[in-house]
Design an enzyme around this catalytic site. Structure first.
Site, PDB file in Angstrom:
ATOM      1  N   GLU A  39     -43.457  71.513  45.385  1.00  0.00           N
ATOM      2  CA  GLU A  39     -44.872  71.654  45.130  1.00  0.00           C
ATOM      3  C   GLU A  39     -45.900  70.813  45.871  1.00  0.00           C
ATOM      4  OE1 GLU A  39     -48.619  71.706  43.435  1.00  0.00           O
ATOM      5  OE2 GLU A  39     -47.032  73.199  42.741  1.00  0.00           O
ATOM      6  N   GLN A  40     -47.090  71.163  46.257  1.00  0.00           N
ATOM      7  CA  GLN A  40     -47.932  70.307  47.167  1.00  0.00           C
ATOM      8  C   GLN A  40     -48.373  69.331  46.465  1.00  0.00           C
ATOM      9  OE1 GLN A  40     -50.898  72.641  49.060  1.00  0.00           O
ATOM     10  NE2 GLN A  40     -51.909  73.461  47.120  1.00  0.00           N
ATOM     11  N   ARG A 113     -51.969  76.647  28.671  1.00  0.00           N
ATOM     12  CA  ARG A 113     -51.442  76.822  29.902  1.00  0.00           C
ATOM     13  C   ARG A 113     -50.362  75.548  30.053  1.00  0.00           C
ATOM     14  NH1 ARG A 113     -52.476  79.742  34.483  1.00  0.00           N
ATOM     15  NH2 ARG A 113     -53.905  80.889  33.483  1.00  0.00           N
ATOM     16  N   TYR A 220     -59.776  82.283  20.784  1.00  0.00           N
ATOM     17  CA  TYR A 220     -58.566  82.006  19.914  1.00  0.00           C
ATOM     18  C   TYR A 220     -58.159  80.907  19.449  1.00  0.00           C
ATOM     19  CZ  TYR A 220     -56.425  82.320  24.470  1.00  0.00           C
ATOM     20  OH  TYR A 220     -56.223  82.481  25.885  1.00  0.00           O
ATOM     21  N   ASP A 297     -48.974  85.161  41.228  1.00  0.00           N
ATOM     22  CA  ASP A 297     -50.659  85.502  41.917  1.00  0.00           C
ATOM     23  C   ASP A 297     -50.358  85.561  43.602  1.00  0.00           C
ATOM     24  OD1 ASP A 297     -51.544  85.464  39.469  1.00  0.00           O
ATOM     25  OD2 ASP A 297     -52.133  83.267  39.337  1.00  0.00           O
TER      26      ASP A 297
END
Length: 408
Positions: A39-40, A113, A220, A297
């Site tokens: 991971e950067q 998230r 929500y 993605d």
């Protein structure tokens, strides 16, 4: 140029430590393969707010033994509701309990998230996935028996296969596909507010989408119901005028100024310090070649109108797991598996990408088209014909891979 590389046995490298990258790593580790995630960012984490997980995603999380943790911090809403943001009229609703649970075999869950990312990160750590931060991959070179990824500080990461899970602006996609992101002209503003500060609690057990001409608002509950998540999205007049800094807070206020009072109250809870321009890409015919393949993605960035970006990343991961289980004994033939993976997933994700765009057009209808939409939805009794294609079983739902995998 890297010389005399010794490739590790069955080692997989995942570039990107977001939800999609961690899910990919989880599936590979569950298949018995050593996995390293790079991971950067200086530490693992996510930004943003809420995610909606349809049954196609929660079935996968359940198969990984993670649903108890997801349920603990998430919310299982009562209904999905579409309302007209101008007059407040309820246009359509899908009951998420009872028949829905029986039909799809798993709940609809909304979750923050960062909470889902934390659950997947913990699961990867417990499974023994190697996790590295502060590592930006500058290039990946393929060899006959593996790949070598090189970071921008000169470190090398040999592996048998490399998965690019580096998001919408994927550097690996630039090399494999060579296309560009597409600005939609829409901008989102997001925010959360403690539930006890929301004056009108009507409908807060639902996921509500308020639709307006060229705009919508979604709200929500999150975090076991303790906060209300609000996302306001609109097409920017500044974008249409060619302004580089389009979608300002002033535009936000103007777009929703004539909406129903409950919509204006909801929009008052979004933060205006950061705007989120929305992009996607055209569906690609392939995302992989040899021993390098994209997921999440990076492979199929989509607009958020079907709430499927995260769900499709989880489907990618589970499909890899099914394909690896199908391979039988012996080493993985990665070029063949990459081919089967893309042949399986490209048609499905391309359909989701295209339908997400189309549903956005329905939500944002104006004038006579809006009136026609409202009239048609008033006579739509059974919404399952619109949801079966998305939530019913796919290749990713197979549990016992005892028969040849159909790629049709």
């Amino acid at each position: 140029m890297v010389h005399n590389v010794v490739f590790p046995t069955e080692r997989a490298l995942v570039v990107g430590g977001g939800i999609g990258g961690l899910a990919t790593a989880m599936s590979l580790k569950r298949s018995g393969l050593p996995v390293r995630v790079v991971e950067q960012a200086p530490e693992f984490g996510e930004i943003g707010a809420g995610l909606q997980l349809g049954p196609n995603a929660t079935r996968i999380l359940d198969s990984w033994g993670l649903m108890d943790k997801v349920r603990k911090v998430g919310v299982e809403p009562r209904r999905l509701v579409l309302r007209d943001a101008v007059n407040g009229q309820e246009l359509a609703a899908l009951d998420l309990q009872g028949d829905f649970l029986e039909r799809y075999g798993s709940p609809y869950v909304v979750i923050h998230r960062t909470d889902l990312h934390a659950i997947l990160l913990e699961a990867c750590r417990e499974a023994g996935v190697e996790l590295s931060t502060g590592t930006r991959i500058a290039s990946v070179v393929q060899h006959d028996h593996g790949t070598v990824a090189e970071s921008d500080d000169g470190r090398t990461f040999p592996a048998d296969v490399t998965f690019g899970a580096d998001g919408l602006r994927s550097a690996l996609r630039d090399e494999l596909v060579g296309d560009s992101v597409i600005p939609s002209g829409f901008v989102a503003y997001r925010g959360t507010v403690p539930i006890d500060q929301v004056p009108d609690e009507q409908g807060l057990d639902d996921v509500v989408c308020w639709v307006a001409p060229n705009a919508h608002v979604v709200q929500y509950r999150l975090r076991a119901g303790s906060v209300l998540n609000v996302v306001a999205t609109f097409r920017s007049p500044g974008f249409d005028r060619g302004e580089p800094e389009y979608g300002t807070p002033g535009e936000l206020e103007a777009v929703f100024g004539d909406c129903h009072p409950r919509v204006r109250e909801a929009v008052s809870h979004v933060g205006t310090q950061r705007r989120w321009p929305l992009f996607d890409r055209e569906p690609a015919d392939f995302w992989g070649e040899g021993r390098v393949v994209l997921t999440g993605d990076a492979a199929h960035p989509m607009l958020q109108y079907l709430a499927q970006g995260c769900c499709q990343a989880l489907e990618d991961a589970r499909t890899l797991e099914v394909l690896l289980a199908d391979r039988g004994a012996g080493p993985v033939d990665w070029p063949q598996l990459v081919r089967r993976f893309t042949e399986t997933r490209v048609p499905r994700t391309a359909e989701v990408q295209r339908r997400a765009r189309f549903f956005g057009e329905i939500c944002h209808a104006a004038g006579a088209t809006r009136s026609l939409r409202n009239a048609l939805l008033a006579h739509a009794d059974d919404l399952s014909e619109y949801t079966d294609w998305l939530y019913a079983g796919t290749v990713a739902d197979r549990v016992a891979p005892s028969r040849p995998l159909s790629l049709t």
